[in-house]
Write a protein that holds these residues in place. Structure first.
Motif, short mmCIF file in Angstrom:
data_model
loop_
_atom_site.label_atom_id
_atom_site.label_comp_id
_atom_site.label_asym_id
_atom_site.label_seq_id
_atom_site.Cartn_x
_atom_site.Cartn_y
_atom_site.Cartn_z
N ARG A 1 0.85 -1.20 0.00
CA ARG A 1 0.00 0.00 0.00
C ARG A 1 0.88 1.24 0.00
NH1 ARG A 1 -2.75 -1.44 5.70
NH2 ARG A 1 -2.59 -3.48 4.72
N ASP A 2 0.24 2.39 -0.19
CA ASP A 2 1.01 3.63 -0.35
C ASP A 2 1.58 4.14 0.97
OD1 ASP A 2 0.52 3.62 -3.07
OD2 ASP A 2 -1.30 4.83 -2.89
N THR A 3 0.78 4.09 2.03
CA THR A 3 1.23 4.66 3.30
C THR A 3 1.16 3.61 4.40
OG1 THR A 3 -1.01 5.45 3.79
CG2 THR A 3 0.48 6.97 2.67
N ARG B 1 2.49 -3.34 -5.05
CA ARG B 1 1.48 -2.45 -5.62
C ARG B 1 1.49 -2.58 -7.15
NH1 ARG B 1 3.32 3.20 -3.44
NH2 ARG B 1 5.32 2.23 -4.00
#
Length: 671
Positions: A42-44, A62
């Motif tokens: 995931r991004d964060t 991702r």
């Protein structure tokens, strides 16, 4: 010092992630710290790292990633280094993870690498690297998978330390791995001080937090809460977490009409903001190594009611002072403890204050200092000399020599049992100066010493000053007098021992100690059978002496052959191949050969004398094939519906891995 933490993924919520983040942040005040996440999806990240801590991701899953791990064919290949069963991480492990991790470790300039999961610890122990290697164990030892334990055992010198987060459980790890080359110790995880004002314990809210899984026994907690609040409807229970038991718990809440008083709050990365809302913290788990949720609650000034499971709660909670411990899986006891605190606000306040005070021993600064002390100790331990010279003299004394070590006084030769009924036992022998000129240390195991029972013993050097134990490496060995040995060590019965380097060059002492033993001296074979000459120790032949072949399939004698004795100790017997072939009823039969000296006692025949351990591989006897189908072979073929296929039988004597004499017979089916 540069310190690297290896974690499966920092992109999630959990005790290992948050504990690693806190420790990394605390250590970054004085060290260069890096957190390496094997996976990113995931991004964060939910849990943020201190700005001083560098974050590295090895595999990015991702779909939008420039180097998406799913596009690499190695991501579909099974791992070679990870344990086959690695808990909830098994499906994530792949050959790609191993390759990327190996590449990172080969390039890192870290002084210390800490693996935060058993599977990663196994891989770390198998990969090369000059840095300190540490496996941190966050779970109870009794929940380690067999493959994880076996993985650690395969690299006895692969780590510098194994660190449990629980002191009681570290003793269990020492029993699991008594002979490895690591220091096994305990350092708990740390907890940040409360960011907001602590609880005043005057409210009417209970809080439980943790993954919604079976071992947490939230269903029993619900029943205990329902029972305790029968006359206290103002009390509420909040449960924080996610997991596969959520649907079951939701249904139980509805069945008991507790929808207004029991709330499933979901997971949050901000429990430090939630604990001050509680008047009581509660846990019904049946196993916890170090329940961080309880320490966090105590840090917020909340008294705790917990099941007294192995091993964490009793290490955290002082029963009756800062919380209450109850027997595991005891709903009535849990309900009683909750009721006691619910109805006594003064006791809640007193225990809450004591809990907050007790939690200070888990402050990041305190735990970071303990880690720094361990790392300094481990770095010093690497200076302990481990290259040993081993000499076996004609009288049976065994000498182990090392260079004199002024930095580690009082060194001991520590023999640690690997096998046998005394497994985990340790016997120490002092290293003493050989003389005033050679600057050598020598430890001696006397010929008449009987402390080492039968089995295999790892030979280690132990430094009492810093409590470090290291496997001894073989610099040289001189056992020339054992090449033609024909006498056991002095004393009653039969005792013999042989020090020899393992495949990894670590020294292992093989010990045989038996009241009676039949030592095979010579085996001769011809087309009809094989003849064995042997010598008996600890027993004498009578007129009823005989040799028996004991079938492994059921442990009973299948046949016996005549014994020709020469005096009271020497014997000779011949096993005709045809007798073995006629005695078998399975496709592949194995018999262990024993001597009965006339007392109805079965004494295994073995070959223990000598100067090398691999008797099975060295003494390799040619098999004899009986071309004509035997009656037994035909009977086996008939029972297995192969009655029309002619068969021969191959018969062969051999020594087992335990150096005892055995015989096998195998049906050879026609192609």
């Amino acid at each position: 010092m540069k310190i690297c933490f290896l974690i499966h993924s920092r992109y999630g919520i959990g005790g290992v992630i948050s504990s690693t983040a806190r420790l990394a942040s605390a250590l970054s005040a004085r060290h260069d710290v890096e957190v390496v996440s094997l996976h990113r999806d995931r991004d964060t990240a939910d849990i943020r790292l201190d700005p001083a801590v560098r974050a590295v991701d090895l595999l990015d899953w991702r779909p939008t990633a420039a180097d998406c791990a799913a596009d690499d064919p190695l991501s579909a290949e099974p791992p070679r280094l990870f344990p086959a069963k690695d808990g909830g991480r098994t499906k994530q492990n792949s050959r790609l993870v191993e390759v990327r991790l190996a590449r990172y470790l080969a390039a890192t300039d870290a002084d210390v690498v800490i693996a935060t999961h058993p599977g990663i610890g196994v891989v770390l122990g198998k990969l090369p690297g000059d840095f300190l290697k540490i496996a941190q164990i966050h779970q109870a030892s009794n929940t380690l998978f067999a493959d994880q334990r076996r993985g650690f055992e395969q690299s006895p010198a692969g780590l510098d330390a194994m660190v449990s987060v629980n002191s009681e459980d570290s003793e269990n790890l020492r029993r699991f791995f008594p002979w490895v080359d690591w220091k096994i110790t305990a350092i708990p995880n740390c907890v940040e001080p409360a960011a907001i004002a602590p609880s005043d314990t005057t409210g009417h809210t209970l809080i439980a937090a943790g993954r919604l899984e079976h071992r947490k026994h939230y269903d029993e907690l619900l029943r205990a809460f329902d029972q305790a609040t029968a006359d206290l409807p103002e009390w509420r229970l909040r449960i924080y977490g996610r997991g596969d038991q959520k649907a079951k718990l939701a249904q139980l809440i509805k069945e008991r009409s507790l929808e207004e008083r029991v709330l499933l709050m979901g997971a949050t990365s901000h429990m430090d903001m939630e604990w001050p809302k509680a008047a009581i913290a509660v846990s019904a788990s049946s196993t916890e190594c170090l329940p961080m949720n309880l320490i966090e609650a105590m840090s917020a000034g909340v008294p705790v009611v917990s099941a007294d499971c192995d091993y964490g709660p009793r290490e955290i909670i002082t029963d009756g002072e800062d919380g209450i411990l109850v027997p595991i899986r005891d709903v009535d006891a849990m309900a009683g403890a909750l009721l006691k605190l619910m109805t006594n606000p003064e006791l809640r306040a007193k225990m809450g204050a004591a809990a907050q005070s007790a939690s200070r021993r888990y402050l990041p600064s305190v735990i970071a200092s303990r880690w720094e002390a361990l790392l300094t100790q481990l770095a010093g331990a690497r200076t302990v000399h481990t290259a040993a010279d081993v000499v076996s003299n004609p009288g049976g004394d065994l000498h182990v020599e090392l260079p004199q070590d002024m930095d580690h006084p009082g060194l001991q030769l520590r023999c640690v049992a690997r096998t046998g009924s005394h497994a985990a036992a340790m016997v120490d022998y002092a290293f003493l100066p050989t003389d005033g000129t050679t600057r050598r240390l020598r430890a001696t195991i006397p010929a008449r010493d009987t402390q080492l029972g039968e089995g295999q013993w790892s030979m280690t050097v132990h430094s009492p000053v810093d409590d470090v134990q290291r496997l001894l490496r073989c610099h040289s060995y001189d056992n020339r007098f054992q090449a033609e040995a024909d006498q056991p060590l002095p004393g009653d019965g039969f005792r013999y021992r042989l020090a020899f380097p393992n495949d990894d060059n670590s020294l292992v002492l093989h010990v045989w100690d038996r009241p009676r033993h039949a030592e095979a001296r010579m085996i001769k074979r011809d087309d009809e059978g094989f003849t064995t000459q042997f010598e008996m120790w600890g027993a004498q032949f009578s007129a009823a002496a005989r040799v028996l072949a004991v079938a492994r399939v059921d442990g009973t004698p299948s046949f016996e052959v005549p014994l020709l004795t020469q005096g009271e100790r020497y014997g000779e017997f011949t096993v005709p191949y045809a007798v073995a072939a006629q005695s078998r009823l399975a496709e592949h039969d194995v018999w262990d050969l024993h001597v009965d000296p006339g007392t109805d006692e079965l004494i295994p025949i073995g070959r223990f004398f000598g100067d090398f351990p691999q008797v099975k591989q060295v003494y390799d006897y040619a098999p004899q094939v009986l071309d004509e189908p035997t009656e037994a072979a035909g009977r086996w073929l008939f029972l297995n519906k192969h009655q029309d296929v002619p068969a021969a039988v191959r018969v062969r004597p051999f020594f087992t891995v335990n150096r005892t004499l055995a015989l096998n017979a195998v049906v050879l089916k026609a192609q």
